[in-house]
Design an enzyme around this catalytic site. Sequence first.
Site, mmCIF file in Angstrom:
data_model
loop_
_atom_site.group_PDB
_atom_site.id
_atom_site.type_symbol
_atom_site.label_atom_id
_atom_site.label_comp_id
_atom_site.label_asym_id
_atom_site.label_seq_id
_atom_site.Cartn_x
_atom_site.Cartn_y
_atom_site.Cartn_z
ATOM 1 N N SER A 1 28.553 13.628 -57.434
ATOM 2 C CA SER A 1 27.753 12.635 -58.157
ATOM 3 C C SER A 1 28.653 11.622 -58.843
ATOM 4 O O SER A 1 29.704 11.974 -59.394
ATOM 5 C CB SER A 1 26.888 13.343 -59.194
ATOM 6 O OG SER A 1 26.284 12.400 -60.059
ATOM 7 N N TYR B 1 25.094 5.290 -57.557
ATOM 8 C CA TYR B 1 24.005 4.419 -57.995
ATOM 9 C C TYR B 1 24.582 3.018 -58.062
ATOM 10 O O TYR B 1 25.742 2.834 -58.414
ATOM 11 C CB TYR B 1 23.520 4.785 -59.397
ATOM 12 C CG TYR B 1 22.894 6.133 -59.534
ATOM 13 C CD1 TYR B 1 21.641 6.406 -59.006
ATOM 14 C CD2 TYR B 1 23.548 7.144 -60.226
ATOM 15 C CE1 TYR B 1 21.055 7.644 -59.152
ATOM 16 C CE2 TYR B 1 22.967 8.397 -60.380
ATOM 17 C CZ TYR B 1 21.719 8.637 -59.842
ATOM 18 O OH TYR B 1 21.147 9.850 -59.984
ATOM 19 N N THR C 1 21.900 6.615 -53.652
ATOM 20 C CA THR C 1 20.619 7.128 -54.138
ATOM 21 C C THR C 1 19.679 5.957 -54.366
ATOM 22 O O THR C 1 20.007 5.041 -55.127
ATOM 23 C CB THR C 1 20.808 7.922 -55.438
ATOM 24 O OG1 THR C 1 21.698 9.005 -55.169
ATOM 25 C CG2 THR C 1 19.487 8.473 -55.943
ATOM 26 N N LYS D 1 19.742 8.318 -49.865
ATOM 27 C CA LYS D 1 19.123 9.510 -50.455
ATOM 28 C C LYS D 1 17.912 9.111 -51.274
ATOM 29 O O LYS D 1 18.015 8.272 -52.174
ATOM 30 C CB LYS D 1 20.126 10.239 -51.350
ATOM 31 C CG LYS D 1 19.560 11.450 -52.085
ATOM 32 C CD LYS D 1 20.672 12.299 -52.690
ATOM 33 C CE LYS D 1 20.103 13.472 -53.468
ATOM 34 N NZ LYS D 1 19.629 13.069 -54.812
ATOM 35 N N HIS E 1 14.564 13.803 -55.577
ATOM 36 C CA HIS E 1 15.451 13.928 -56.737
ATOM 37 C C HIS E 1 15.137 15.216 -57.511
ATOM 38 O O HIS E 1 15.148 15.235 -58.746
ATOM 39 C CB HIS E 1 15.292 12.695 -57.631
ATOM 40 C CG HIS E 1 16.576 12.238 -58.278
ATOM 41 N ND1 HIS E 1 17.129 11.000 -58.078
ATOM 42 C CD2 HIS E 1 17.437 12.879 -59.113
ATOM 43 C CE1 HIS E 1 18.248 10.879 -58.787
ATOM 44 N NE2 HIS E 1 18.451 12.022 -59.426
#
Lengths: 342, 342, 342, 342
Positions: free
Chosen positions: A106, A129, A154, A212, A236
């Site tokens: 992440s 992100y 994402t 995603k 999520h």
Amino acid sequence: MDLINVFDYEALARERMETGSWVYYACGAEDEVTLRANRSAFERIKLRPRVLVDVSQIEMKTTVLGTPLPMPILIAPTAFQGLAHPEGECEMARGAALAGTLMIVSSSANRRLEEVAAAAGGPLWFQLYITTRPTAQRLVTRAEAAGYQGLVLTVDTPRWGNKERSARYPLTGSTYKANFENESEGDLPDPSCTWEIIPWLRSLSHLPLILKGILRAEDAQRACEYGVDAIIVSNHGGRQLDGVPATIEVLPEIVEAVAGRCEVYLDGGIRRGTDILKALALGARAVLVGRPPLWGLAVNGAQGVAEVLALLRDELEQAMALAGCPSLSSIDRSLVRLSYVP
Amino acid sequence: MDLINVFDYEALARERMETGSWVYYACGAEDEVTLRANRSAFERIKLRPRVLVDVSQIEMKTTVLGTPLPMPILIAPTAFQGLAHPEGECEMARGAALAGTLMIVSSSANRRLEEVAAAAGGPLWFQLYITTRPTAQRLVTRAEAAGYQGLVLTVDTPRWGNKERSARYPLTGSTYKANFENESEGDLPDPSCTWEIIPWLRSLSHLPLILKGILRAEDAQRACEYGVDAIIVSNHGGRQLDGVPATIEVLPEIVEAVAGRCEVYLDGGIRRGTDILKALALGARAVLVGRPPLWGLAVNGAQGVAEVLALLRDELEQAMALAGCPSLSSIDRSLVRLSYVP
Amino acid sequence: MDLINVFDYEALARERMETGSWVYYACGAEDEVTLRANRSAFERIKLRPRVLVDVSQIEMKTTVLGTPLPMPILIAPTAFQGLAHPEGECEMARGAALAGTLMIVSSSANRRLEEVAAAAGGPLWFQLYITTRPTAQRLVTRAEAAGYQGLVLTVDTPRWGNKERSARYPLTGSTYKANFENESEGDLPDPSCTWEIIPWLRSLSHLPLILKGILRAEDAQRACEYGVDAIIVSNHGGRQLDGVPATIEVLPEIVEAVAGRCEVYLDGGIRRGTDILKALALGARAVLVGRPPLWGLAVNGAQGVAEVLALLRDELEQAMALAGCPSLSSIDRSLVRLSYVP
Amino acid sequence: MDLINVFDYEALARERMETGSWVYYACGAEDEVTLRANRSAFERIKLRPRVLVDVSQIEMKTTVLGTPLPMPILIAPTAFQGLAHPEGECEMARGAALAGTLMIVSSSANRRLEEVAAAAGGPLWFQLYITTRPTAQRLVTRAEAAGYQGLVLTVDTPRWGNKERSARYPLTGSTYKANFENESEGDLPDPSCTWEIIPWLRSLSHLPLILKGILRAEDAQRACEYGVDAIIVSNHGGRQLDGVPATIEVLPEIVEAVAGRCEVYLDGGIRRGTDILKALALGARAVLVGRPPLWGLAVNGAQGVAEVLALLRDELEQAMALAGCPSLSSIDRSLVRLSYVP
């Protein structure tokens, strides 16, 4: 306490973690309808096993975007793994290496992506992100330089979800985002991000691009048109928009829309080998697991991560054997039925 | 106690109100099957979010019968708001003004409609039962004179519903109906009222006419033929005929029958921004909320009303952003699926 | 304790009766799946009310086989009413008279049919099991002589059901069957009874013949061919074959098969006026209630019976008014929907 | 405690057995979804009884592969019956003889198959796993020599299922497999076993061959092509692959695929006569019961086994009588409906 399935790890992790940290991982958005649906939907799907198939060798080796893996199970990106273990994402990466699988790191990690890469012994993808384009560009460049082999964008988070249960418990653990050069940089996703981000991201690196958070056929279709390399069907973990379906429920429409043009993975609610088998039967190439490796991490560090992944692997092997599927290619749509008595 | 969603206001209002008053608001008719259905039906409807849409600006301004509103959320008419706050409907009207939205004032108010209008800072509609034609005529004339901008005729109440739970608790608060010149005048709706009331009502004022309580396509069709300006799909919060469907379940048939000839609003069970989004996707132009602003009123007066409405507004904005809907016009039928696994 | 619905009478009757007697009435066969289904099936059926209909006069007068009744509600035959009241069936008959409705007197009564007829003030039908033809003949002759106006042949009882819950509690009250001249005569239904019993029964009296216990279309069709006057769709209150559907679920197929050739009544699970309205909408001419008048009888004798029937009558009137049905003839199939979200 | 249904035997057996032994019998695989489904699926299937049929004689005599039986109920193979009774399988065989039915003796028995045959007074079939071909050959030869009349090959067990609940309780009773000449011989089924085992097994004896564990139409079709004599639709009591359907749910597709080419039996979740009736209506020729006779065995030895079987037999007779089915041949598909309200 015996640890014979991932729920045992869940229970033990809950005991060992601070309440705020536990709730941060466990919760979903708002009324947690989707969080619960991710589990209950699997229960409604039934398996149709074949008998008298030679299952003396169960072969579950696969590749994701060309990267060979011993099993179709990846570690999903989850934020702040330091809440589960002092070494955070570095320790998770060691667990992934022990299990021999791929970890998606992440961008909201407690450790810098370079540290994680240094600790890792296997393939890594980097989750992103879009906050600002300059920040994204720096991260992509760093990730490619550090040896990450894929970029996971994402797309379900133009805003952070309303994690109400978590909001009721103080989160005393660290939410420091080590990847960002100043504190504010990683705080807010850019809500204006559109499909034009895809060619721009492509231009920054040679890394394959995975989206995603796709939940409807139209978006899967569009992702293919934009040439993405893979789609992760994800809600999520029930933490963004409450009221979306269980991911396993929408998997068929995504697979149909994609029609083989890119790889499709499933994320959400996987707790059993039979869940994985159902996802594969409905067209997923692999699945992501998020919370289970966190539980393993909290219970026993890298070793715990590897144990949890080994449990899932063994359960999948068992399920494939009992379903008469000696190989991934022998798993087809006819292996499942979505409902019985109408 | 944190107040982070409308259920928190509900819990706190329950603590602060007299039991009899609380139960009067909370209860439904008879076995409360419909009361529960109003909530559970939303849970079965699933959202299908779009990704990579520019949601940096969420635009939810709208109009109802030409009146501009900052959001598609109205305050439903509810009786005896003095049970929640000493200033009753006047305080609610102040809350509506703070929130910038339209309030529908019940004819069964503790305060005279003129008092409410004087307290208000925004648009008001007046809700009417037909008790007798002379009484109705006086009320309409007064409402128009006081500046009310619409007339809401409740059509699901030829008799009062059997609110059994309420019947078991003494209602010690005031049920004084301030709008009626003598006590008995407002007590009984006229059960002989038919569609011919519509042209008669039309003849009394220039106010637009809204029918509240339509639950089947045939009646929606007829309402359009009678030229009503809007329909409120409502089951009276589950307080009239127990066993009717959740309003969100019948919304599609009403919208189809109306075919754009008048505006359609949904009333019943709205507690979340995602509920509103589902209603809009199924064709409602706006929604009404009844109990939530009463909870706000009980907890914190006008300010509490505004807080509850702000919560719902913010949740709707959040839901629109996460669903990839930057504007009301981007919300369409494909955003929801009524059921998944068949 | 307020007695505002029939469930209140149920609770109070339970307090006042001996446990064994209570359980005898309350129980169903075996696992009581059908007993529960009789109730839950009503909850799934939704009403579709009409608005703006003149419901100032609600007319529910009807006839059953030509006998005028003030409402479409009959008292079902139930055995051993002495368990609820010392005067047993005689007291029930007085209650029926107070309510102005028809009572079906069980052949398994604690009182002789002539005694019941003497106590009654309104129309009676006589319920019959075939034990032996001579016994049946004597009963029919006596019933006709005593003024009974109809003969109800129960056809779902070639054997007594397995009332397991009742078997676990000693039944200390009387199970004396007063109608039988010697003790054994009424104990065992004749399992060899076939459709040929119908013309034979016809030959014994001028009484109209009603079949009670039909649950499938083929049998309804056959009953019409044999010229019966009416059919009671019944599963014996869930006390015979466990696992049969709720009666309201099979009503549509029976009504369709009968196609107007005889009257159809519904028995099973009626506890609310809305239940009655749903049954009428699905084609029943009237409904039978069994346990509710027993509760009334246990609570307050004939007066209690009348109170329970008045409650149901008032609730039906209320339901008709709120559904926009001023008369029985205005109730049609479009008033209900069997399910909403598919 | 009265013992009026098999659940009473279950409760008493639980009291009397060691916990580990009890759990070994009671548990299913992993989350026990299938274990529960085996029961709940029966509840959703509804019976459609016929009335006015002569049911004075209920005839349930049948044959399985030519062997006459007084009822369509067989004793399923279950391992380690010594956990329930010191005499284990020998005592069970005595119970089967008392009940007059056929027992399928598990190869994982605590007693040698010859001992069991010596104790038996009625027909026996021998259940077989393929561990190695030599071992299987020895067992088949011994079984034929000992007078067993059929060979049941279990095909759902290429591996042992994950009986997690059992894994959490120490099994202190004996798991000695008496049929195997050395300890390891019977421990592991051969996972490489394919359809080619069928002609090979055929070549070893004259015994008819029954496949146990078929759950999908394609496999039933193939079994017919391989000329098996019968199929047992079974999910191993929910103890192998968790997530497969209830057996009663897949029975229709198996029966359709077989199209009369071999006999079909149903195993799984049978606890009531009505369950048997439903299985027969959906095309099973007979049913197997596994846990119920074990409960009888634990409670009262052979006599208990006979009592449990008599209960089921009596319940089936009762169900047939109440459903209007005097003979097995009168039971047809129209007797059941899989669902009512859609």
